[in-house]
Design an enzyme around this catalytic site. Structure first.
Site, PDB file in Angstrom:
ATOM      1  N   GLU A   1      35.669   0.854   7.923  1.00 49.19           N
ATOM      2  CA  GLU A   1      36.593   1.562   7.042  1.00 49.19           C
ATOM      3  C   GLU A   1      36.632   3.047   7.382  1.00 49.19           C
ATOM      4  O   GLU A   1      37.698   3.669   7.408  1.00 49.19           O
ATOM      5  CB  GLU A   1      36.161   1.414   5.568  1.00 49.19           C
ATOM      6  CG  GLU A   1      36.155  -0.017   5.070  1.00 49.19           C
ATOM      7  CD  GLU A   1      34.811  -0.717   5.247  1.00 49.19           C
ATOM      8  OE1 GLU A   1      34.475  -1.554   4.403  1.00 49.19           O
ATOM      9  OE2 GLU A   1      34.093  -0.441   6.242  1.00 49.19           O
TER      10      GLU A   1
ATOM     11  N   GLU B   1      27.482   0.625  15.671  1.00 51.66           N
ATOM     12  CA  GLU B   1      26.062   0.779  15.367  1.00 51.66           C
ATOM     13  C   GLU B   1      25.385   1.715  16.363  1.00 51.66           C
ATOM     14  O   GLU B   1      25.942   2.047  17.411  1.00 51.66           O
ATOM     15  CB  GLU B   1      25.372  -0.585  15.392  1.00 51.66           C
ATOM     16  CG  GLU B   1      25.873  -1.507  14.313  1.00 51.66           C
ATOM     17  CD  GLU B   1      25.206  -2.868  14.327  1.00 51.66           C
ATOM     18  OE1 GLU B   1      25.387  -3.597  13.353  1.00 51.66           O
ATOM     19  OE2 GLU B   1      24.506  -3.209  15.310  1.00 51.66           O
TER      20      GLU B   1
ATOM     21  N   CYS C   1      30.952  -1.587   1.624  1.00 45.23           N
ATOM     22  CA  CYS C   1      29.663  -1.119   1.102  1.00 45.23           C
ATOM     23  C   CYS C   1      29.903  -0.019   0.071  1.00 45.23           C
ATOM     24  O   CYS C   1      31.028   0.473  -0.093  1.00 45.23           O
ATOM     25  CB  CYS C   1      28.778  -0.611   2.248  1.00 45.23           C
ATOM     26  SG  CYS C   1      29.312   0.961   2.967  1.00 45.23           S
TER      27      CYS C   1
END
Length: 121
Positions: A53, A42, A80
């Site tokens: 991923e 992040e 996602c």
């Protein structure tokens, strides 16, 4: 490939998730048996974060692997939408991930992203 999910769960401890505390790990296996790990990273500027991923696939790409060279990936959570695009482009046939209820789902990238578009050649 629940073994890859288990490995992803182990590596997820290394995630840098200072803002969400949501630790995600991924392990990708190549067609010749090598494995590459990745975690989410992040950033205070939220759009600049990177999914697990993508870091695992990026590690494989750095080692010289190309789309079609990756046979399987294990992830600690459902990918996602953006990662589903990556999994499809890299033609990963075996995608395993931990569902919210604790079970492991196993499907192809095409199953995860039906009706995708293809970049014209």
């Amino acid at each position: 490939m629940s073994d890859l999910v288990a490995k992803a769960e182990g590596i997820s401890r290394n995630a840098y998730a200072r803002y969400s505390n949501y630790l995600v790990g991924a392990v990708v296996r190549t067609t010749d048996g090598r494995e590459f790990s990745g975690v989410n990273v992040e950033n205070a500027a939220y759009p600049l974060g990177v999914c697990a991923e993508k870091t695992a696939i990026g590690a494989a790409a750095t080692a010289g692997y190309k789309p079609g060279d990756l046979e399987a990936i294990g992830i600690t959570a459902s990918p996602c939408g953006g990662c589903r695009e990556w999994l499809h482009e890299w033609r990963i046939d075996d995608v395993s991930y931990r569902r919210g209820d604790g079970t492991i789902a196993q499907m192809s990238a095409a199953d995860l992203l039906p009706d995708t578009w293809e970049l014209p050649e």
